[in-house]
Design a protein around this motif. Structure first.
Motif, PDB file in Angstrom:
ATOM      1  N   GLY A  41      -7.648 -10.285   6.241  1.00 46.56           N
ATOM      2  CA  GLY A  41      -8.773 -10.330   5.310  1.00 46.56           C
ATOM      3  C   GLY A  41      -8.929  -9.055   4.506  1.00 46.56           C
ATOM      4  O   GLY A  41      -9.265  -9.093   3.322  1.00 46.56           O
ATOM      5  N   CYS A  42      -8.672  -7.896   5.130  1.00 49.65           N
ATOM      6  CA  CYS A  42      -8.831  -6.643   4.390  1.00 49.65           C
ATOM      7  C   CYS A  42      -7.742  -6.494   3.326  1.00 49.65           C
ATOM      8  O   CYS A  42      -7.949  -5.835   2.311  1.00 49.65           O
ATOM      9  CB  CYS A  42      -8.852  -5.440   5.326  1.00 49.65           C
ATOM     10  SG  CYS A  42      -7.333  -5.141   6.229  1.00 49.65           S
ATOM     11  N   CYS A  43      -6.611  -7.148   3.540  1.00 52.17           N
ATOM     12  CA  CYS A  43      -5.532  -7.108   2.542  1.00 52.17           C
ATOM     13  C   CYS A  43      -5.968  -7.801   1.258  1.00 52.17           C
ATOM     14  O   CYS A  43      -5.687  -7.312   0.159  1.00 52.17           O
ATOM     15  CB  CYS A  43      -4.272  -7.774   3.071  1.00 52.17           C
ATOM     16  SG  CYS A  43      -3.583  -7.000   4.545  1.00 52.17           S
ATOM     17  N   THR A  44      -6.664  -8.920   1.393  1.00 48.89           N
ATOM     18  CA  THR A  44      -7.135  -9.619   0.196  1.00 48.89           C
ATOM     19  C   THR A  44      -8.238  -8.821  -0.489  1.00 48.89           C
ATOM     20  O   THR A  44      -8.332  -8.828  -1.711  1.00 48.89           O
ATOM     21  CB  THR A  44      -7.602 -11.058   0.525  1.00 48.89           C
ATOM     22  OG1 THR A  44      -8.610 -11.006   1.528  1.00 48.89           O
ATOM     23  CG2 THR A  44      -6.445 -11.917   1.002  1.00 48.89           C
ATOM     24  N   ALA A  47      -6.463  -6.240  -2.449  1.00 49.11           N
ATOM     25  CA  ALA A  47      -5.902  -6.888  -3.639  1.00 49.11           C
ATOM     26  C   ALA A  47      -6.963  -7.035  -4.727  1.00 49.11           C
ATOM     27  O   ALA A  47      -6.697  -6.797  -5.907  1.00 49.11           O
ATOM     28  CB  ALA A  47      -5.323  -8.250  -3.269  1.00 49.11           C
ATOM     29  N   GLU A  48      -8.176  -7.400  -4.340  1.00 45.74           N
ATOM     30  CA  GLU A  48      -9.276  -7.514  -5.305  1.00 45.74           C
ATOM     31  C   GLU A  48      -9.571  -6.150  -5.940  1.00 45.74           C
ATOM     32  O   GLU A  48      -9.856  -6.056  -7.127  1.00 45.74           O
ATOM     33  CB  GLU A  48     -10.528  -8.061  -4.623  1.00 45.74           C
ATOM     34  CG  GLU A  48     -10.411  -9.513  -4.211  1.00 45.74           C
ATOM     35  CD  GLU A  48     -11.542  -9.979  -3.296  1.00 45.74           C
ATOM     36  OE1 GLU A  48     -12.494  -9.187  -3.032  1.00 45.74           O
ATOM     37  OE2 GLU A  48     -11.476 -11.136  -2.845  1.00 45.74           O
ATOM     38  N   VAL A  50      -7.400  -3.535  -6.431  1.00 48.74           N
ATOM     39  CA  VAL A  50      -6.391  -3.135  -7.418  1.00 48.74           C
ATOM     40  C   VAL A  50      -6.415  -4.051  -8.641  1.00 48.74           C
ATOM     41  O   VAL A  50      -6.177  -3.604  -9.763  1.00 48.74           O
ATOM     42  CB  VAL A  50      -4.971  -3.020  -6.814  1.00 48.74           C
ATOM     43  CG1 VAL A  50      -4.903  -1.877  -5.819  1.00 48.74           C
ATOM     44  CG2 VAL A  50      -4.490  -4.298  -6.208  1.00 48.74           C
ATOM     45  N   GLU A  51      -6.753  -5.309  -8.434  1.00 40.95           N
ATOM     46  CA  GLU A  51      -6.855  -6.228  -9.570  1.00 40.95           C
ATOM     47  C   GLU A  51      -8.040  -5.829 -10.464  1.00 40.95           C
ATOM     48  O   GLU A  51      -7.931  -5.828 -11.694  1.00 40.95           O
ATOM     49  CB  GLU A  51      -7.005  -7.662  -9.079  1.00 40.95           C
ATOM     50  CG  GLU A  51      -6.882  -8.697 -10.180  1.00 40.95           C
ATOM     51  CD  GLU A  51      -6.818 -10.111  -9.642  1.00 40.95           C
ATOM     52  OE1 GLU A  51      -6.063 -10.902 -10.212  1.00 40.95           O
ATOM     53  OE2 GLU A  51      -7.526 -10.424  -8.664  1.00 40.95           O
ATOM     54  N   ALA A  52      -9.162  -5.447  -9.857  1.00 45.78           N
ATOM     55  CA  ALA A  52     -10.322  -5.002 -10.624  1.00 45.78           C
ATOM     56  C   ALA A  52     -10.015  -3.714 -11.399  1.00 45.78           C
ATOM     57  O   ALA A  52     -10.620  -3.456 -12.437  1.00 45.78           O
ATOM     58  CB  ALA A  52     -11.517  -4.780  -9.700  1.00 45.78           C
ATOM     59  N   ALA A  53      -9.046  -2.937 -10.919  1.00 50.27           N
ATOM     60  CA  ALA A  53      -8.639  -1.702 -11.599  1.00 50.27           C
ATOM     61  C   ALA A  53      -7.652  -1.978 -12.731  1.00 50.27           C
ATOM     62  O   ALA A  53      -7.210  -1.049 -13.405  1.00 50.27           O
ATOM     63  CB  ALA A  53      -8.025  -0.730 -10.593  1.00 50.27           C
ATOM     64  N   GLY A  54      -7.290  -3.240 -12.930  1.00 46.70           N
ATOM     65  CA  GLY A  54      -6.437  -3.600 -14.057  1.00 46.70           C
ATOM     66  C   GLY A  54      -5.009  -3.982 -13.725  1.00 46.70           C
ATOM     67  O   GLY A  54      -4.231  -4.292 -14.625  1.00 46.70           O
TER      68      GLY A  54
END
Length: 155
Positions: A41-44, A47-48, A50-54
């Motif tokens: 769960g912490c991996c996802t 992921a959120e 780094v995705e929010a960082a672009g």
């Protein structure tokens, strides 16, 4: 005939491409492929982050995490729960997106970065009521040795 040239300033946060100044922020970030076990769960949550960082992400669930880590030069001492690959670099664990961006900007001759273990308060490991702990993002040299790349000291 006299020629006149106009020198236009180029902002410090810009790069020249085809003779035009383009803000670095407009340059797309490379995709991060995140390798993790199905139950993490912490991996996802990371992921959120780094995705929010672009960063565009590619989520890859694999069964042989230990073998994947070993193949990418991640020792037991450096290990965390997930391993990512971005632009030829390995990123192990809960490394902040800002540290990844710094690495990609500086382009050091290293294997990658690691945030060993699962530091409380690191991206993906935030827990309500628990104070974030200080940790170091380590640079992994080509020979496997490490140095501090980015000391993370929460306020």
């Amino acid at each position: 005939m006299a020629l006149f040239f106009t020198i236009l300033p180029v902002p410090a946060d810009a790069q020249l491409r085809d003779g035009l100044a383009t803000p670095l922020a407009a340059t797309p970030l490379p995709e991060i492929a995140i390798y993790r076990s199905e139950s993490c769960g912490c991996c996802t949550k990371w992921a959120e982050h780094v995705e929010a960082a672009g960063f565009p992400i590619q989520d890859k669930v694999i069964n042989a995490m230990d073998a994947f880590k070993q193949a990418n030069g991640i020792t037991e001492e450096l290990a965390s729960c997930h391993t990512a690959i971005v632009d030829g670099y390995v990123v192990e664990g809960h490394v902040p997106a800002a540290s990844i961006k710094k690495m990609l900007h500086e382009r050091p001759d290293i294997r990658g970065l690691a945030a060993p273990g699962m530091p409380m308060g690191s991206p993906g490991m935030e827990t309500a009521g628990v104070s974030p702990e200080a940790f170091d993002v380590l640079a992994i040299a080509q020979d496997g040795t490490t140095t501090v790349f980015d000391p993370i000291r929460p306020q």
